[in-house]
Design a protein around this motif. Structure first.
Motif, PDB file in Angstrom:
ATOM      1  N   ARG A  24      40.425  28.598  40.953  1.00 33.75           N
ATOM      2  CA  ARG A  24      40.272  30.038  40.791  1.00 33.75           C
ATOM      3  C   ARG A  24      40.519  30.374  39.324  1.00 33.75           C
ATOM      4  NH1 ARG A  24      45.729  32.685  43.428  1.00 33.75           N
ATOM      5  NH2 ARG A  24      47.110  31.878  41.830  1.00 33.75           N
ATOM      6  N   SER A  26      40.418  33.648  36.130  1.00 33.40           N
ATOM      7  CA  SER A  26      40.341  35.064  35.785  1.00 33.40           C
ATOM      8  C   SER A  26      39.021  35.308  35.055  1.00 33.40           C
ATOM      9  CB  SER A  26      41.515  35.455  34.882  1.00 33.40           C
ATOM     10  OG  SER A  26      41.369  34.844  33.607  1.00 33.40           O
ATOM     11  N   GLU A  29      39.187  33.875  31.581  1.00 31.07           N
ATOM     12  CA  GLU A  29      39.043  32.419  31.528  1.00 31.07           C
ATOM     13  C   GLU A  29      37.580  32.001  31.708  1.00 31.07           C
ATOM     14  OE1 GLU A  29      43.314  30.903  33.319  1.00 31.07           O
ATOM     15  OE2 GLU A  29      41.822  31.716  34.713  1.00 31.07           O
ATOM     16  N   SER A  42      31.465  40.077  33.242  1.00 34.43           N
ATOM     17  CA  SER A  42      31.939  40.998  34.282  1.00 34.43           C
ATOM     18  C   SER A  42      30.793  41.447  35.173  1.00 34.43           C
ATOM     19  CB  SER A  42      32.622  42.216  33.655  1.00 34.43           C
ATOM     20  OG  SER A  42      33.824  41.822  33.048  1.00 34.43           O
ATOM     21  N   ASP A  56      37.826  38.464  44.786  1.00 44.39           N
ATOM     22  CA  ASP A  56      38.910  38.462  43.800  1.00 44.39           C
ATOM     23  C   ASP A  56      40.243  38.607  44.495  1.00 44.39           C
ATOM     24  OD1 ASP A  56      38.323  41.054  44.546  1.00 44.39           O
ATOM     25  OD2 ASP A  56      38.647  41.912  42.581  1.00 44.39           O
ATOM     26  N   ARG A  62      47.292  40.074  37.317  1.00 43.69           N
ATOM     27  CA  ARG A  62      46.082  39.300  37.018  1.00 43.69           C
ATOM     28  C   ARG A  62      45.157  39.257  38.219  1.00 43.69           C
ATOM     29  NH1 ARG A  62      46.958  33.804  34.175  1.00 43.69           N
ATOM     30  NH2 ARG A  62      44.828  34.255  33.575  1.00 43.69           N
ATOM     31  N   ARG A  63      43.863  39.307  37.932  1.00 46.19           N
ATOM     32  CA  ARG A  63      42.834  39.228  38.971  1.00 46.19           C
ATOM     33  C   ARG A  63      42.118  37.892  38.819  1.00 46.19           C
ATOM     34  NH1 ARG A  63      40.863  43.180  41.869  1.00 46.19           N
ATOM     35  NH2 ARG A  63      41.761  44.715  40.463  1.00 46.19           N
ATOM     36  N   PHE A  64      42.127  37.111  39.889  1.00 45.49           N
ATOM     37  CA  PHE A  64      41.473  35.812  39.890  1.00 45.49           C
ATOM     38  C   PHE A  64      40.252  35.849  40.797  1.00 45.49           C
ATOM     39  CE2 PHE A  64      45.798  34.766  38.680  1.00 45.49           C
ATOM     40  CZ  PHE A  64      45.593  33.873  37.640  1.00 45.49           C
ATOM     41  N   TYR A  65      39.241  35.108  40.401  1.00 43.30           N
ATOM     42  CA  TYR A  65      38.021  35.006  41.201  1.00 43.30           C
ATOM     43  C   TYR A  65      38.008  33.665  41.918  1.00 43.30           C
ATOM     44  CZ  TYR A  65      36.555  39.254  39.049  1.00 43.30           C
ATOM     45  OH  TYR A  65      36.503  40.557  38.662  1.00 43.30           O
TER      46      TYR A  65
END
Length: 120
Positions: A24, A26, A29, A42, A56, A62-65
């Motif tokens: 995963r 961000s 990243e 984005s 997400d 922090r937001r992770f995908y």
């Protein structure tokens, strides 16, 4: 299925999916690995999220995908219709079997012929 196919049509989005296969990440990243702008990344992430291929997770601030492979199933099943053996694979397998059988018989005949020569 059309939404998924449309989402993976773009090479940047396909690369993002491959990256998310491993871990995963961000948005920052992910953006660091591309020459395109962060807003462009984005937008790609939004398309992937709306198609259901990623979701997400909020961890602290922090937001992770994260990759969500469930949406690939229908598309993969449809694509598999085109990957079915055409019949040639069966014929080639049969040819390979025949070649090995013929080689084995020749070897066996050669050994038998040499045995007869040695006893004569």
């Amino acid at each position: 299925m059309d939404e998924v196919a449309g989402a993976i049509a773009d090479p940047v989005r396909r690369e993002i999916l491959l990256m998310l296969r491993e871990e995963r990440l961000s948005a920052g990243e992910i953006a660091e690995r591309f020459a395109v702008s962060r807003p462009a990344v984005s937008r790609h992430l939004r398309v992937l999220r709306e198609s259901g291929l990623v979701h997400d997770e909020l961890v602290g601030r922090r937001r992770f995908y994260v990759l969500d492979t469930g949406r690939f199933t229908e598309l993969a099943e449809w694509l598999a219709l085109f990957a079915r053996p055409s019949g040639w694979e069966h014929h080639l397998d049969a040819l390979e079997t025949e070649v090995y059988r013929t080689r084995r018989e020749r070897r066996e005949r050669g050994v038998a012929d040499r045995g007869r020569e040695n006893t004569a």
